[in-house]
Design an enzyme around this catalytic site. Structure first.
Site, PDB file in Angstrom:
ATOM      1  N   LYS A  94       6.047   2.447   7.430  1.00 11.07           N
ATOM      2  CA  LYS A  94       5.206   2.308   6.248  1.00 11.07           C
ATOM      3  C   LYS A  94       5.761   3.349   5.263  1.00 11.07           C
ATOM      4  O   LYS A  94       6.050   4.326   5.593  1.00 11.07           O
ATOM      5  CB  LYS A  94       3.615   3.093   6.507  1.00 11.07           C
ATOM      6  CG  LYS A  94       2.748   3.149   5.560  1.00 11.07           C
ATOM      7  CD  LYS A  94       2.099   1.685   5.249  1.00 11.07           C
ATOM      8  CE  LYS A  94       1.521   1.673   3.901  1.00 11.07           C
ATOM      9  NZ  LYS A  94       2.440   0.939   2.803  1.00 11.07           N
ATOM     10  N   LYS A 130      10.965   3.929   3.678  1.00 11.80           N
ATOM     11  CA  LYS A 130      11.129   3.977   2.122  1.00 11.80           C
ATOM     12  C   LYS A 130      12.042   3.139   1.657  1.00 11.80           C
ATOM     13  O   LYS A 130      13.106   2.626   2.536  1.00 11.80           O
ATOM     14  CB  LYS A 130      11.663   5.320   1.898  1.00 11.80           C
ATOM     15  CG  LYS A 130      11.308   5.772   0.372  1.00 11.80           C
ATOM     16  CD  LYS A 130       9.896   6.107   0.251  1.00 11.80           C
ATOM     17  CE  LYS A 130       9.322   6.450  -1.087  1.00 11.80           C
ATOM     18  NZ  LYS A 130       7.961   7.064  -1.216  1.00 11.80           N
ATOM     19  N   GLY A 169       4.078   1.228  -3.133  1.00 11.69           N
ATOM     20  CA  GLY A 169       4.433   1.694  -4.607  1.00 11.69           C
ATOM     21  C   GLY A 169       4.979   3.184  -4.450  1.00 11.69           C
ATOM     22  O   GLY A 169       5.046   3.697  -3.486  1.00 11.69           O
ATOM     23  N   ASP A 170       5.931   3.392  -5.628  1.00 16.91           N
ATOM     24  CA  ASP A 170       6.657   4.791  -5.668  1.00 16.91           C
ATOM     25  C   ASP A 170       6.835   4.759  -7.330  1.00 16.91           C
ATOM     26  O   ASP A 170       6.438   4.013  -7.819  1.00 16.91           O
ATOM     27  CB  ASP A 170       7.645   5.262  -4.596  1.00 16.91           C
ATOM     28  CG  ASP A 170       7.906   6.643  -4.652  1.00 16.91           C
ATOM     29  OD1 ASP A 170       7.112   7.454  -4.032  1.00 16.91           O
ATOM     30  OD2 ASP A 170       9.006   6.952  -5.317  1.00 16.91           O
ATOM     31  N   THR A 213      -3.367   9.334  -4.400  1.00 14.35           N
ATOM     32  CA  THR A 213      -2.361  10.517  -4.268  1.00 14.35           C
ATOM     33  C   THR A 213      -2.776  11.629  -5.151  1.00 14.35           C
ATOM     34  O   THR A 213      -2.657  12.833  -4.745  1.00 14.35           O
ATOM     35  CB  THR A 213      -1.229   9.911  -4.614  1.00 14.35           C
ATOM     36  OG1 THR A 213      -0.834   8.604  -4.101  1.00 14.35           O
ATOM     37  CG2 THR A 213       0.108  10.845  -4.028  1.00 14.35           C
ATOM     38  N   ASN A 244       1.678   7.676 -12.156  1.00 12.05           N
ATOM     39  CA  ASN A 244       0.499   7.447 -11.146  1.00 12.05           C
ATOM     40  C   ASN A 244      -0.319   8.795 -10.559  1.00 12.05           C
ATOM     41  O   ASN A 244      -1.262   9.198 -10.733  1.00 12.05           O
ATOM     42  CB  ASN A 244       0.771   6.412 -10.064  1.00 12.05           C
ATOM     43  CG  ASN A 244      -0.356   6.418  -9.012  1.00 12.05           C
ATOM     44  OD1 ASN A 244      -0.504   7.041  -8.184  1.00 12.05           O
ATOM     45  ND2 ASN A 244      -1.395   5.524  -9.192  1.00 12.05           N
TER      46      ASN A 244
HETATM   47  P1  NDP Z   1       5.302   6.843 -11.498  1.00 10.49           P
HETATM   48  O1  NDP Z   1       6.606   5.835 -11.842  1.00 10.49           O
HETATM   49  O2  NDP Z   1       4.051   6.390 -11.774  1.00 10.49           O
HETATM   50  O3  NDP Z   1       5.604   8.304 -12.340  1.00 10.49           O
HETATM   51  C1  NDP Z   1       6.836   9.270 -12.546  1.00 10.49           C
HETATM   52  C2  NDP Z   1       6.646  10.268 -13.388  1.00 10.49           C
HETATM   53  O4  NDP Z   1       7.660  11.300 -13.218  1.00 10.49           O
HETATM   54  C3  NDP Z   1       6.795   9.872 -14.730  1.00 10.49           C
HETATM   55  O5  NDP Z   1       6.238  10.701 -15.583  1.00 10.49           O
HETATM   56  C4  NDP Z   1       8.207   9.949 -15.163  1.00 10.49           C
HETATM   57  O6  NDP Z   1       8.861   9.833 -16.327  1.00 10.49           O
HETATM   58  C5  NDP Z   1       8.630  11.278 -14.096  1.00 10.49           C
HETATM   59  N1  NDP Z   1       9.752  11.334 -13.766  1.00 10.49           N
HETATM   60  C6  NDP Z   1      10.323  10.364 -12.910  1.00 10.49           C
HETATM   61  N2  NDP Z   1      11.620  10.857 -12.520  1.00 10.49           N
HETATM   62  C7  NDP Z   1      11.885  11.910 -13.161  1.00 10.49           C
HETATM   63  C8  NDP Z   1      13.076  12.667 -13.419  1.00 10.49           C
HETATM   64  N3  NDP Z   1      14.290  12.262 -12.654  1.00 10.49           N
HETATM   65  N4  NDP Z   1      13.128  13.782 -14.418  1.00 10.49           N
HETATM   66  C9  NDP Z   1      11.777  13.999 -14.898  1.00 10.49           C
HETATM   67  N5  NDP Z   1      10.623  13.163 -14.859  1.00 10.49           N
HETATM   68  C10 NDP Z   1      10.811  12.004 -13.926  1.00 10.49           C
HETATM   69  O7  NDP Z   1       5.517   7.666 -10.269  1.00 10.49           O
HETATM   70  P2  NDP Z   1       4.629   8.391  -9.202  1.00 10.49           P
HETATM   71  O8  NDP Z   1       3.665   9.063 -10.054  1.00 10.49           O
HETATM   72  O9  NDP Z   1       4.149   7.254  -8.253  1.00 10.49           O
HETATM   73  O10 NDP Z   1       5.471   9.150  -8.414  1.00 10.49           O
HETATM   74  C11 NDP Z   1       5.678  10.507  -8.694  1.00 10.49           C
HETATM   75  C12 NDP Z   1       6.167  11.406  -7.610  1.00 10.49           C
HETATM   76  O11 NDP Z   1       4.927  11.452  -6.580  1.00 10.49           O
HETATM   77  C13 NDP Z   1       7.301  10.906  -6.584  1.00 10.49           C
HETATM   78  O12 NDP Z   1       8.066  11.967  -6.264  1.00 10.49           O
HETATM   79  C14 NDP Z   1       6.675   9.927  -5.717  1.00 10.49           C
HETATM   80  O13 NDP Z   1       7.714  10.084  -4.738  1.00 10.49           O
HETATM   81  C15 NDP Z   1       5.634  10.915  -5.533  1.00 10.49           C
HETATM   82  N6  NDP Z   1       4.656  10.057  -4.611  1.00 10.49           N
HETATM   83  C16 NDP Z   1       3.947   9.034  -5.078  1.00 10.49           C
HETATM   84  C17 NDP Z   1       2.835   8.430  -4.477  1.00 10.49           C
HETATM   85  C18 NDP Z   1       2.148   7.238  -4.930  1.00 10.49           C
HETATM   86  O14 NDP Z   1       1.259   6.759  -4.209  1.00 10.49           O
HETATM   87  N7  NDP Z   1       2.411   6.665  -6.119  1.00 10.49           N
HETATM   88  C19 NDP Z   1       2.495   8.873  -3.254  1.00 10.49           C
HETATM   89  C20 NDP Z   1       2.840  10.151  -2.453  1.00 10.49           C
HETATM   90  C21 NDP Z   1       3.924  10.735  -3.217  1.00 10.49           C
HETATM   91  P3  NDP Z   1       9.478   8.934 -16.964  1.00 10.49           P
HETATM   92  O15 NDP Z   1       8.411   7.841 -17.246  1.00 10.49           O
HETATM   93  O16 NDP Z   1       9.983   9.232 -18.410  1.00 10.49           O
HETATM   94  O17 NDP Z   1      10.386   8.188 -16.383  1.00 10.49           O
HETATM   95  O1  2IT Z   2       5.622   8.893  -0.879  1.00 13.43           O
HETATM   96  C1  2IT Z   2       4.600   8.312  -0.639  1.00 13.43           C
HETATM   97  O2  2IT Z   2       3.815   8.872   0.195  1.00 13.43           O
HETATM   98  C2  2IT Z   2       4.343   6.947  -1.251  1.00 13.43           C
HETATM   99  N1  2IT Z   2       4.999   6.502  -2.246  1.00 13.43           N
HETATM  100  C3  2IT Z   2       3.034   5.961  -0.897  1.00 13.43           C
HETATM  101  C4  2IT Z   2       3.720   5.210   0.205  1.00 13.43           C
HETATM  102  C5  2IT Z   2       2.522   4.249   1.007  1.00 13.43           C
HETATM  103  O3  2IT Z   2       2.893   3.523   1.596  1.00 13.43           O
HETATM  104  O4  2IT Z   2       1.350   4.242   0.121  1.00 13.43           O
END
Ligand code: NDP
Ligand code: 2IT
Length: 450
Positions: A94, A130, A169-170, A213, A244
């Site tokens: 997962k 992942k 997603g991520d 999240t 997100n």
């Molecule tokens: P999104 O794609 O929705 O948003 C990512 C955000 O981070 C955007 O604002 C993006 O800016 C910015 N970003 C991405 N890469 C970079 C970079 N290299 N330098 C600066 N800014 C950056 O992703 P999420 O919100 O889903 O994910 C954000 C973090 O949370 C990640 O580390 C992910 O692994 C983690 N995460 C996500 C989960 C989920 O359910 N979605 C669960 C747990 C953890 P821009 O649009 O300009 O690229």
């Molecule tokens: O980093 C994370 O925990 C996620 N991107 C969510 C993974 C998931 O299976 O919901």
């Protein structure tokens, strides 16, 4: 190498780096876990006999494939994609899929490794994985995104399944991409099953997954503050990202009474000293989720400062939530934040703080909630989506939110139980690593040498 050598962190890391060259993010993630769990390895003959460390740091399998798709100009394009199935000892694989130009095997191995322990902490039966691609979604049309997602699923579908591996997603993979991915799975297999989570609400998605999240990270922060008799009232927060995780972290911070003064994207950050209000957040959410615009537009619209090419850590605040990406907060940033009186950090992103930054926070007695605990709410609600899909029912938003709050409380409790005090403050890094590790390691021991 003898079994005892596996009890020496430096010797172990030297071997790991030799086996996995040029993978600095993976090395960083492993090192942090190994530091926390080495004392219990030294104490456990069963773990040593089972070569647990050697096995738990080796993915079960990695699938790598080409994704060929056509752009709007009719050019044939090719990207590389992976699924790292890290460990399925406690449940089907997962973990999310990431689409970003920076995605490589190193990134996905670190994320798959972290996911294994995060998923364990949730208490739900989920293994760690992942995946993703170096496909860059920026500037692509909806039609191009659709063709890429369909092409990606054409290969991925043979490796996933509701009892095998359940992606989500991520970064770069949200509601739109998951819809395209699920549609192609269904078309190819003629099956409607819970093989992905984060799906749309009309086709098997869970209420509250989109928010989970960010909301979960703030619930975890709430628990950390409450543990020392504190709360959100009158506190100012700095947040990075505007995707997100960041948007729904800001949403919950506002609801619980904090003032949020920053948000960012890869081009820079906005500083709104008056605070992002619910109305401004609604506007920002539209900008990011619907118009897919840039954060600088917020500064233009609401007449505040935009700091191009910078991160928000220089802005004085009580609370910080890094919610963008890995290693976005370094040692220098941590020292600046400590000087400015930061009280607590909760990691919404995966491994956003460098090792040196975490050490600095610990030394300064800052409450520090590491990613695998603080951002576990997302995958936890993914686990609840799997349960609802298996039962063919749908819980209400309130039911899911209550379960999420319980899970975040339980993760906090596990961290406290397995940690020790560091400068009089709970060491949540150690607590999360040890608690997450034990469940997976015990299952691996039970299976014998497989
Ligand atoms: P999104 O794609 O929705 O948003 C990512 C955000 O981070 C955007 O604002 C993006 O800016 C910015 N970003 C991405 N890469 C970079 C970079 N290299 N330098 C600066 N800014 C950056 O992703 P999420 O919100 O889903 O994910 C954000 C973090 O949370 C990640 O580390 C992910 O692994 C983690 N995460 C996500 C989960 C989920 O359910 N979605 C669960 C747990 C953890 P821009 O649009 O300009 O690229
Ligand atoms: O980093 C994370 O925990 C996620 N991107 C969510 C993974 C998931 O299976 O919901």
């Amino acid at each position: 190498m003898t079994k005892d050598d596996f009890c020496d962190i430096d010797i172990f890391m030297t071997g790991l780096k030799r086996r996995n060259p040029a993978e600095p993010n993976f090395h960083q993630a492993v090192h942090e876990v190994i530091e926390s769990v080495m004392p219990i390895i030294r104490d456990s003959q069963a773990y040593r006999d089972a070569s647990i460390l050697e096995r738990i740091t080796e993915p079960d399998r990695i699938i790598m494939f080409r994704v060929t798709w056509m752009d709007d100009q009719g050019n044939v394009r090719a990207n590389r994609a992976w699924r790292v199935q890290f460990n399925n000892s406690i449940g089907p694989y997962k973990g999310g899929l990431r689409f970003h130009k920076s995605v490589d095997l190193d990134t996905l191995k670190f994320l798959g490794f972290e996911q294994t322990f995060k998923n364990s902490l949730t208490g739900l039966p989920m293994g760690g994985a992942k995946g993703g691609s170096n496909f860059n979604p920026k500037g692509k049309s909806d039609a191009e995104i659709m063709r890429f997602c369909h092409a990606m699923m054409t290969e991925l579908q043979r490796h996933i399944g509701e009892d095998t591996d359940v992606p989500a997603g991520d970064i770069g993979v949200g509601a739109r991409e998951l819809g395209f991915l699920f549609g192609q799975y269904k078309r190819l297999n003629n099956r409607f099953a819970g093989v992905l989570t984060g799906k749309g609400l009309s086709f098997g998605g869970s209420a509250g997954r989109k928010e989970a999240t960010g909301h979960g990270a703030v619930y975890f922060l709430k628990e950390m503050l409450a543990h020392r008799g504190d709360g959100f009232d009158g506190k100012t927060a700095i947040v990075s990202g505007s995707g997100n995780v960041a948007l729904y972290a800001i949403d919950k911070l506002l609801e619980l009474g904090a003032k949020v003064v920053t948000a960012s994207d890869s081009s820079g950050f906005i500083h709104d000293p008056d605070g992002i209000t619910a109305d401004k957040l609604e506007w920002l959410t539209q900008l990011k989720e619907v118009k897919r615009g840039r954060i600088s537009e917020y500064a233009e619209h609401f007449h505040c400062e935009f700091h191009a090419g910078q991160r928000p850590w220089m802005i004085p605040a009580d609370l910080a939530l890094p919610c963008a990406t890995q290693n976005e907060l370094n040692h220098k940033d941590a020292l600046t934040m400590i000087n400015n009186g930061i009280q607590a950090v909760a990691e919404g992103a995966n491994m956003p703080s460098t090792t040196e930054a975490v050490i600095a926070f610990h030394k300064a007695g800052v409450l520090f909630g590491p990613a695998k605990a603080a951002n576990a709410g997302g995958v936890a609600v993914s686990g609840l989506e799997q349960s609802q899909n298996a039962l063919r029912i749908a819980w209400t938003h309130q039911q899911v939110d209550e379960k999420l709050q319980e899970i975040m409380k339980d993760i906090h409790q596990k961290c406290v139980q397995h940690s020790e005090l560091n400068n009089g403050v709970v060491d949540y890094v150690k607590g999360a690593n040890v608690s997450g590790f034990i469940k997976v390691a015990d299952a691996m021991v039970a299976y014998g040498a497989i």
